[in-house]
Design a protein around this motif. Structure first.
Motif, short mmCIF file in Angstrom:
data_model
loop_
_atom_site.label_atom_id
_atom_site.label_comp_id
_atom_site.label_asym_id
_atom_site.label_seq_id
_atom_site.Cartn_x
_atom_site.Cartn_y
_atom_site.Cartn_z
N VAL A 66 0.95 -1.20 0.04
CA VAL A 66 0.09 -0.06 -0.10
C VAL A 66 0.80 1.35 -0.01
O VAL A 66 1.68 1.29 0.82
N GLU A 67 0.50 2.23 -1.11
CA GLU A 67 1.30 3.48 -0.84
C GLU A 67 0.78 4.37 0.06
O GLU A 67 -0.47 4.43 0.08
N THR A 68 1.58 4.91 0.78
CA THR A 68 0.99 5.82 1.87
C THR A 68 1.72 7.08 1.53
O THR A 68 2.74 7.18 1.21
N SER A 69 1.02 8.17 2.49
CA SER A 69 1.61 9.45 2.36
C SER A 69 0.93 10.27 3.41
O SER A 69 -0.03 10.17 3.86
N GLU A 85 1.19 12.15 15.45
CA GLU A 85 2.44 11.02 15.88
C GLU A 85 1.71 9.93 16.23
O GLU A 85 0.51 9.84 16.89
N GLY A 86 2.25 8.53 15.79
CA GLY A 86 1.79 7.41 16.07
C GLY A 86 0.78 6.92 15.32
O GLY A 86 0.27 5.76 15.56
N ALA A 87 0.07 7.83 14.44
CA ALA A 87 -1.13 7.21 13.45
C ALA A 87 -0.68 6.75 12.19
O ALA A 87 0.79 6.68 11.93
N HIS A 88 -1.35 5.82 11.71
CA HIS A 88 -1.01 5.15 10.45
C HIS A 88 -1.15 6.41 9.45
O HIS A 88 -1.79 7.37 9.59
N GLN A 89 -0.21 6.14 8.27
CA GLN A 89 -0.44 7.21 7.26
C GLN A 89 -1.44 6.81 6.34
O GLN A 89 -2.12 5.65 6.38
N ALA A 90 -2.04 7.82 5.66
CA ALA A 90 -3.34 7.59 4.81
C ALA A 90 -2.84 6.77 3.56
O ALA A 90 -1.46 7.03 3.18
N ALA A 91 -3.65 5.88 2.99
CA ALA A 91 -3.23 5.18 1.93
C ALA A 91 -3.81 5.87 0.60
O ALA A 91 -4.68 6.58 0.62
#
Length: 489
Positions: A66-69, A85-91
């Protein structure tokens, strides 16, 4: 009864709900009027909160790499989501068609009965259940269930037939979205205004280019079919001066800026989720994500009620928790629309917003709003900072093995984390072990000052939200367990 629950609509919300219901032990039929998935992809990618949701069910590996940003926007103005901080990046760039394919496969593996070419025509509710009439290739037939959930989109038949109020504002303009092959266009960020409107260009996998065309003064139309590509090409040329009529359209869609939300998410034995409950301007990719999260909130609750382990009043918390989320979604998408759809008169406000976004606290607030990470449910009073929030992903050591707070939620059951090896605590929870996992664990390699510092125990609901913590909750563990999981057996 043909099933405990009938779900109308096999989009992301309906498929996610069907899977969650199966995990919760409820039998479910999904009725869908279309013979197969459309392949269209209005939604694109996942917010950080949806990444968390999929992670807690072990679904992320199914999507491959999955490409995240951390790059995001609010009303077309760039926002650094890395401040969360500590969160998943968005896909990014995961088409909705892929999401629907994976969710349908998952729901079917879990035993959901998905019936395509079943168009819901009418419904009738009584004190014992809901009966629906559906049109099938073999003719009309009736189905009956204890509950019906409408996940059938913005023009929901369930919502209309059940008499839900759907107040809000009508569309003021029509905009276009198209995925194209055979055209090369310079990328344009969302919110890039041009004289007469706003345009966007973004590359998708497979050599496809996505464009969005928002031409001010283009009145809304009541369409029964997608617009012709020539309409889109003409609007694009008027706004940019570029001729794209030679491109091959993969699919074309029109959308508007209508903003509506039902006044109640539940009427007796009929409930709504996703676009059936709220429609809004697509801004920040929030629509599909919020719909999936509606289903995750509802699935375990409805499953517990139909299994008889929790009282029907638990369903009232679905409206109580998700209606404010939907209301806030409508607020922020309307605000974003004003920023990137208005003309030059809005430029001073855009400049003020751009200045404010440079402050980290403002960026964090806007990023959390758009990504869904600000959601905080009322689970009872207390002082523990995690109460009502989602349990963050934390590495744990339990029974001599490494695990995580996320992995413990894969089975879709509640989790009581005993962080002090407290036998008394475990005895007090014994009456609910048919519905929750009781895990004695310790943070593994946690840095001092982490979210569990000084915490003796945490009760996590199946949707990942913290329902009780010690010390810091102003009610005891059995009270919390009974509120969210029903009486002890």
């Amino acid at each position: 009864m043909d099933a405990s629950v009938i779900v109308a609509g096999a989009g992301p919300a309906g498929l996610m709900l069907a899977a969650e219901l199966r995990i919760a032990g409820a039998d479910v039929i999904v009725v869908e009027r279309l013979p197969e998935r459309t392949g269209e992809s209005r939604g694109l990618g996942f917010t950080a909160r949806t990444m968390e949701v999929f992670d807690q069910r072990g679904l992320l590996p199914r999507f491959g790499e999955v490409e995240t940003s951390n790059v995001g926007h609010f009303g077309g103005l760039p926002v650094d989501f890395g401040v969360l901080e500590g969160a998943h990046q968005a896909a990014k760039t995961i088409p909705q068609s892929v999401t629907e394919t994976i969710l349908e496969q998952w729901a079917a593996e879990l035993g959901a009965d998905i019936r395509r070419e079943h168009e819901l025509l009418s419904l009738r509710e009584d004190g014992e259940g809901v009966e629906i009439e559906v049109s099938t290739p073999e003719g009309r037939r009736t189905l009956r269930a204890s509950y019906l959930v409408g996940c059938d989109g913005g023009r929901s038949t369930v919502r209309k037939a059940a008499g839900f109020d759907f107040p809000g504002t009508a569309a003021t303009m029509e905009m276009y979205l198209a995925d194209l092959r055979g055209v090369e266009l310079e990328p344009r960020m969302i919110g890039e205004t041009v004289p007469g409107g706003m345009v966007m260009v973004g590359p998708l996998p497979g050599g496809i280019t996505r464009i969005i065309v928002c031409e001010r003064g283009n009145p809304p139309q009541r369409r029964t079919e997608p617009p012709a590509f020539q309409e889109v090409a003409d609007a694009w040329k008027r706004l940019t001066g570029i001729d794209i009529s030679h491109a091959e359209p993969v699919w074309v869609s029109a959308f508007g800026d209508a903003t509506r939300q039902v006044t109640e998410y539940r009427r007796g034995r009929v409930l709504l989720a996703g676009d059936a409950a709220h429609i809004h301007l697509p801004a920040g990719g929030q629509g599909m994500n919020t719909s999936i999260q509606d289903s995750v909130n509802l699935g375990w609750k409805l499953g517990a009620v139909v299994r008889g382990t929790a009282p029907e009043t638990l369903l009232d918390t679905y409206h109580g928790e998700r209606h404010p989320v939907g209301r806030r979604l409508l607020m922020n998408t309307r605000a974003q629309g004003l920023l990137f759809l208005s003309g030059e008169e809005m430029q001073p406000l855009r400049e003020v917003f751009s200045e404010l976004i440079r402050y980290e606290e403002v960026s964090r607030h806007l990023a959390a709003m758009v990504s869904g990470l600000e959601i905080h449910y009322d689970v009872g009073s207390g002082t523990h900072p995690l109460l009502g929030l989602r349990m963050p992903r934390l590495e744990l050591s339990a029974d001599g093995r490494r695990t995580s707070s996320t992995e413990l939620l894969h089975r879709g059951r509640g989790v009581l984390l005993d962080l002090e090896d407290n036998a008394v605590l475990r005895r007090r929870a014994a009456g609910w072990t048919d519905r929750i996992e009781v895990v004695t664990a310790a943070p593994a390699g946690a840095a001092p000052g982490g979210p569990l510092e000084g915490t003796a125990a945490v009760l996590v609901r199946p949707d990942g939200h913290v329902a009780w913590a010690a010390p810091g909750s102003h009610h005891d563990l059995p009270t919390a367990l009974e509120r969210w999981f029903g009486p002890a057996r």
